[in-house]
Design a protein around this motif. Structure first.
Motif, mmCIF file in Angstrom:
data_model
loop_
_atom_site.group_PDB
_atom_site.id
_atom_site.type_symbol
_atom_site.label_atom_id
_atom_site.label_comp_id
_atom_site.label_asym_id
_atom_site.label_seq_id
_atom_site.Cartn_x
_atom_site.Cartn_y
_atom_site.Cartn_z
ATOM 1 N N SER A 19 0.820 -1.207 0.000
ATOM 2 C CA SER A 19 0.000 0.000 0.000
ATOM 3 C C SER A 19 0.855 1.259 0.000
ATOM 4 O O SER A 19 0.572 2.218 -0.735
ATOM 5 N N ALA A 20 1.925 1.247 0.796
ATOM 6 C CA ALA A 20 2.808 2.418 0.848
ATOM 7 C C ALA A 20 3.526 2.623 -0.482
ATOM 8 O O ALA A 20 3.691 3.758 -0.947
ATOM 9 N N LEU A 21 3.961 1.525 -1.105
ATOM 10 C CA LEU A 21 4.612 1.632 -2.411
ATOM 11 C C LEU A 21 3.661 2.165 -3.463
ATOM 12 O O LEU A 21 4.022 3.003 -4.287
ATOM 13 N N THR A 22 2.440 1.663 -3.437
ATOM 14 C CA THR A 22 1.443 2.099 -4.413
ATOM 15 C C THR A 22 1.136 3.582 -4.245
ATOM 16 O O THR A 22 1.035 4.331 -5.225
ATOM 17 N N SER A 23 1.007 4.031 -3.004
ATOM 18 C CA SER A 23 0.728 5.441 -2.737
ATOM 19 C C SER A 23 1.897 6.327 -3.159
ATOM 20 O O SER A 23 1.705 7.465 -3.588
ATOM 21 N N GLY A 24 3.113 5.800 -3.030
ATOM 22 C CA GLY A 24 4.294 6.584 -3.372
ATOM 23 C C GLY A 24 4.545 6.722 -4.855
ATOM 24 O O GLY A 24 5.372 7.541 -5.278
ATOM 25 N N GLY A 25 3.867 5.903 -5.676
ATOM 26 C CA GLY A 25 4.033 5.997 -7.123
ATOM 27 C C GLY A 25 5.331 5.380 -7.611
ATOM 28 O O GLY A 25 5.997 4.637 -6.891
ATOM 29 N N GLU A 26 5.705 5.701 -8.831
ATOM 30 C CA GLU A 26 6.869 5.086 -9.468
ATOM 31 C C GLU A 26 8.187 5.463 -8.791
ATOM 32 O O GLU A 26 9.187 4.766 -8.980
ATOM 33 N N ALA A 28 8.709 5.551 -5.541
ATOM 34 C CA ALA A 28 8.861 4.885 -4.249
ATOM 35 C C ALA A 28 9.852 3.736 -4.369
ATOM 36 O O ALA A 28 9.938 3.073 -5.400
ATOM 37 N N LYS A 29 10.620 3.507 -3.318
ATOM 38 C CA LYS A 29 11.627 2.450 -3.315
ATOM 39 C C LYS A 29 11.499 1.607 -2.052
ATOM 40 O O LYS A 29 11.182 2.117 -0.975
ATOM 41 N N VAL A 30 11.792 0.313 -2.211
ATOM 42 C CA VAL A 30 11.893 -0.583 -1.067
ATOM 43 C C VAL A 30 13.329 -0.578 -0.576
ATOM 44 O O VAL A 30 14.266 -0.628 -1.373
ATOM 45 N N ILE A 31 13.511 -0.542 0.742
ATOM 46 C CA ILE A 31 14.843 -0.714 1.317
ATOM 47 C C ILE A 31 14.800 -1.929 2.241
ATOM 48 O O ILE A 31 13.889 -2.077 3.054
ATOM 49 N N ALA A 32 15.764 -2.814 2.056
ATOM 50 C CA ALA A 32 15.850 -4.015 2.892
ATOM 51 C C ALA A 32 17.139 -3.907 3.697
ATOM 52 O O ALA A 32 17.209 -3.181 4.682
ATOM 53 N N LEU A 37 21.349 0.094 -2.096
ATOM 54 C CA LEU A 37 20.583 1.325 -2.267
ATOM 55 C C LEU A 37 21.223 2.517 -1.574
ATOM 56 O O LEU A 37 21.251 3.627 -2.130
ATOM 57 N N LEU A 38 21.741 2.344 -0.365
ATOM 58 C CA LEU A 38 22.277 3.485 0.379
ATOM 59 C C LEU A 38 23.410 4.209 -0.366
ATOM 60 O O LEU A 38 23.436 5.449 -0.381
ATOM 61 N N PHE A 45 22.393 9.215 -7.092
ATOM 62 C CA PHE A 45 22.048 8.519 -8.321
ATOM 63 C C PHE A 45 20.594 8.037 -8.277
ATOM 64 O O PHE A 45 20.043 7.648 -9.301
ATOM 65 N N SER A 46 20.005 8.050 -7.089
ATOM 66 C CA SER A 46 18.614 7.643 -6.916
ATOM 67 C C SER A 46 17.894 8.715 -6.107
ATOM 68 O O SER A 46 18.435 9.215 -5.111
ATOM 69 N N TYR A 47 16.673 9.076 -6.543
ATOM 70 C CA TYR A 47 15.894 10.124 -5.896
ATOM 71 C C TYR A 47 14.497 9.606 -5.541
ATOM 72 O O TYR A 47 13.502 10.022 -6.122
ATOM 73 N N PRO A 48 14.379 8.697 -4.589
ATOM 74 C CA PRO A 48 13.052 8.176 -4.254
ATOM 75 C C PRO A 48 12.210 9.228 -3.533
ATOM 76 O O PRO A 48 12.731 10.042 -2.762
#
Length: 285
Positions: A19-26, A28-32, A37-38, A45-48
């Motif tokens: 739900s959070a990813l969907t709300s954030g749109g394209e 949005a990024k997942v961090i594990a 990513l960091l 190089f990434s602007y989530p």
């Protein structure tokens, strides 16, 4: 460097994460584990727009026995892959390859789901799951679906994950009775592979009944060496026969040329390392 501004969400379930990813749109990024990513965030190089932290989702951790396959939660760390008794018993290639990744600090934080979703062709695990004929399970707004590695990795650092989807599990078939080997050529122990080869083989009556080979860093996506597999399957389990099969390892590949090695050098390495990996997988050494 300081990352650009972003919102941060730490969901308590996979559904909340979707739900959070969907709300954030394209954007949005997942961090594990954050090991890939960091650095991208720090270098901008990434602007989530929003980071969805799935690090607290215990439902995405661990290894389960499904009978003919193992299901590995996407948040399972590289270190856990090297130590899990089910993986050691039924899918040793995955444990062996995970043990070559970076250094202990990274292996304790990095996750299999993060490594696959990052889709770096120089990473070790994409080629391994490709050779293993794994199935990738993703969950999104429309529910869950499964994707084969050949369809999951679509280009450099690009997957077929749709907006709002998360890689939640990896299913790998049990390869009891198969030999395996991950051969990796890198400058230092912590460096990315210049070339890597993931090989599994099953012997019968002094011959290779079946072989599977995946290549690391030989194109913009992990490469399945079908020509090698066809040449090795049915061949005598001998060094000469497997070396001959390995000569076609670079067929259909498009390796990069960079400061660590030219494309021709990588083609040579792929042939040599494939011969070595097949020999060990076939029980010759």
């Amino acid at each position: 460097m300081i990352p650009a501004k972003f919102d941060y969400v730490r969901p308590s379930s996979v559904d909340e994460a979707v739900s959070a990813l969907t709300s954030g749109g394209e954007d949005a990024k997942v961090i594990a584990g954050g090991q890939s990513l960091l650095p991208l965030l720090r270098l901008r190089f990434s602007y989530p727009s929003v980071l969805v932290d799935v690090g607290g989702l215990d439902e995405l951790r661990g290894v389960r026995d499904l009978g003919s396959a193992l299901e590995i939660g996407a948040m399972t760390t590289h270190y856990e892959l090297t130590r899990d008794p089910l993986i050691a018993a039924h899918c040793g290639l995955l444990a062996q390859a995970a043990g070559t990744i970076a250094d202990p600090a990274v292996r304790h934080r990095g996750t299999i789901g993060g490594a696959l979703s990052h889709a770096d062709p120089a990473g070790d695990l994409p080629a391994v799951v490709t050779a293993l004929d794994a199935t990738l399970v993703v969950t999104g707004p429309s529910g869950s679906r499964t994707i084969a590695p050949a369809d999951f990795f679509t280009d450099y650092l690009t997957t077929s994950l749709a907006p709002g989807e998360i890689l939640t599990a990896i299913r790998v078939p049990k390869l009891d009775g198969w030999g395996y080997r991950y051969e990796k050529f890198h400058v230092t122990a912590q460096a990315w592979a210049i070339v890597g080869v993931a090989a599994v083989a099953r012997r019968s009556d002094g011959h290779v009944a079946e072989a599977r080979v995946g290549l690391t860093n030989m194109g913009s996506v992990p490469v399945r060496a079908h020509a090698v597999e066809a040449a090795a399957s049915g061949a005598e389990a001998s060094g000469a026969a497997l070396a001959a099969a390995a000569r076609s390892a670079d067929e259909g590949t498009n390796p990069p040329s960079d400061l660590r090695g030219a494309a021709d050098y990588r083609r040579h390495l792929a042939r040599v390392l494939t011969g070595r990996a097949l020999a060990v997988a076939a029980g010759l050494s």
